[in-house]
Scaffold this motif. Structure first.
Motif, short mmCIF file in Angstrom:
data_model
loop_
_atom_site.label_atom_id
_atom_site.label_comp_id
_atom_site.label_asym_id
_atom_site.label_seq_id
_atom_site.Cartn_x
_atom_site.Cartn_y
_atom_site.Cartn_z
N VAL A 168 0.97 -1.19 0.07
CA VAL A 168 0.16 -0.02 0.03
C VAL A 168 0.84 1.11 -0.05
N PHE A 169 0.48 2.14 -0.89
CA PHE A 169 1.13 3.55 -0.64
C PHE A 169 -0.05 4.52 0.26
N ALA A 170 0.24 5.06 1.22
CA ALA A 170 -0.65 5.60 2.06
C ALA A 170 -0.10 6.84 2.26
N THR A 171 -1.19 8.02 2.10
CA THR A 171 -0.80 9.34 2.49
C THR A 171 -1.26 9.47 3.77
N VAL A 172 -0.77 10.20 4.69
CA VAL A 172 -0.87 10.62 6.02
C VAL A 172 -0.98 12.00 6.25
N LYS A 173 -2.03 12.50 6.91
CA LYS A 173 -2.40 14.14 7.30
C LYS A 173 -2.15 13.83 8.90
N LEU A 174 -1.32 14.73 9.49
CA LEU A 174 -1.52 14.74 10.85
C LEU A 174 -2.53 15.77 11.21
N THR B 268 9.49 8.99 14.69
CA THR B 268 9.91 8.33 15.61
C THR B 268 9.24 6.88 15.79
N ALA B 269 7.90 7.07 15.89
CA ALA B 269 7.00 5.88 15.72
C ALA B 269 7.17 5.18 14.52
N ILE B 270 7.29 5.64 13.22
CA ILE B 270 7.09 4.97 11.94
C ILE B 270 8.54 4.18 12.12
N ALA B 271 9.71 4.70 12.57
CA ALA B 271 11.06 4.09 12.62
C ALA B 271 10.97 2.71 13.02
N GLU B 272 9.93 2.48 13.97
CA GLU B 272 9.89 1.30 14.85
C GLU B 272 8.95 0.29 14.20
N TRP B 273 8.16 0.81 13.00
CA TRP B 273 7.22 -0.36 12.57
C TRP B 273 7.73 -0.95 11.22
N PRO B 274 7.89 -2.24 11.35
CA PRO B 274 8.38 -2.95 10.53
C PRO B 274 7.48 -2.77 8.85
N GLU B 275 6.56 -2.78 9.01
CA GLU B 275 5.41 -2.77 8.06
C GLU B 275 5.83 -1.71 7.14
N ASP C 274 -4.02 -0.38 15.16
CA ASP C 274 -3.38 -0.64 16.30
C ASP C 274 -1.92 0.25 16.48
N LYS C 275 -1.57 0.76 15.32
CA LYS C 275 -0.32 1.41 15.37
C LYS C 275 -0.56 3.04 14.99
N MET C 276 -0.96 3.19 13.70
CA MET C 276 -0.97 4.51 13.09
C MET C 276 -1.95 5.36 13.88
N LEU C 277 -3.30 4.91 13.60
CA LEU C 277 -4.49 5.74 14.42
C LEU C 277 -4.09 5.40 15.97
N ALA C 278 -3.66 4.72 16.76
CA ALA C 278 -3.59 4.50 18.00
C ALA C 278 -2.51 5.89 18.60
N LEU C 279 -1.58 6.22 17.62
CA LEU C 279 -0.82 7.37 18.08
C LEU C 279 -1.61 8.45 18.62
N GLY C 280 -2.99 8.73 17.96
CA GLY C 280 -3.52 10.11 18.30
C GLY C 280 -3.00 11.20 17.75
N LEU C 281 -2.40 10.93 16.50
CA LEU C 281 -1.49 12.27 15.86
C LEU C 281 -2.22 12.25 14.31
N VAL C 282 -2.93 11.41 13.94
CA VAL C 282 -3.08 11.13 12.32
C VAL C 282 -4.68 11.76 12.32
N SER C 283 -4.99 12.58 11.35
CA SER C 283 -6.28 12.98 11.09
C SER C 283 -6.91 12.34 9.83
N ASP C 284 -6.00 11.86 8.77
CA ASP C 284 -6.37 11.50 7.68
C ASP C 284 -5.48 10.37 7.27
N VAL C 285 -5.93 9.14 6.54
CA VAL C 285 -5.07 8.27 5.80
C VAL C 285 -5.83 7.87 4.69
N GLN C 286 -5.09 8.02 3.46
CA GLN C 286 -5.57 7.49 2.29
C GLN C 286 -4.88 6.33 1.79
N SER C 287 -5.35 5.48 1.52
CA SER C 287 -4.49 4.31 1.09
C SER C 287 -4.58 3.84 -0.09
N ARG C 288 -3.73 3.58 -1.06
CA ARG C 288 -3.65 3.14 -2.44
C ARG C 288 -3.00 1.80 -2.66
#
Length: 163
Positions: free
Chosen positions: A69-75, A88-95, A126-140
């Protein structure tokens, strides 16, 4: 780099980009040098930071990582603190196998690999949205990959290379 790359350097880099397992002797023969000068050039390119590291590329499909997936992320608020926390969080996510800060209406573009859609959904929840920082994710979802390379386009710099 303190000195410019020449045509022999470019040939060495091209060979290493295609197959980093080549021996110094094989590289030297292909670029028309003896082993010692070829080795010295490679060491100089490493010390200069042109060669970052040598790795092995794996077939993600054969490993069962078939959902890409290519995902666009808006904080919610792209403050310096939130950008740092997200990075810092994404550096720890192997996905997440690639992440770039981008211009435009979003803050990041991610390339994400998982086993399947359910694993991707778990990753989002469990990871991206659980951070509480993301307002929008668009997945391709990637359907097919007509081209993928890890090689830098050396021919774009070769116009000023001599030799």
């Amino acid at each position: 780099m303190s000195e410019e790359l020449d045509a022999v350097d470019a040939k060495i880099l091209d060979l290493l980009q295609r197959d980093a397992s080549l021996s110094i002797a094989e590289i030297a023969e292909r670029v028309g040098l003896s082993s010692s000068p070829a080795w010295r050039r490679i060491e100089r390119l490493k010390k200069a930071g042109v060669i970052l590291r040598q790795v092995t590329l794996l077939d993600q499909d054969k490993l069962g990582l078939t959902f890409e997936v290519f995902a666009t992320v808006k904080l919610q608020l792209p403050s310096r603190e939130n950008l740092d926390r997200f990075e810092t969080a994404i550096a720890e996510w192997p996905e997440v196998v690639e992440c770039a800060t981008v211009t435009g209406a979003v803050d990041y573009m991610l390339r994400v690999l998982t086993r399947d859609m359910h694993a991707y959904d778990d990753f989002l929840r469990d990871k991206m949205l659980a951070l509480g920082l993301v307002s929008d994710v668009q997945s391709r979802i990637v359907m097919r990959v007509p081209k993928r390379t890890t090689s830098a386009p050396l021919e774009l710099i070769s116009t000023h290379l001599s030799g």
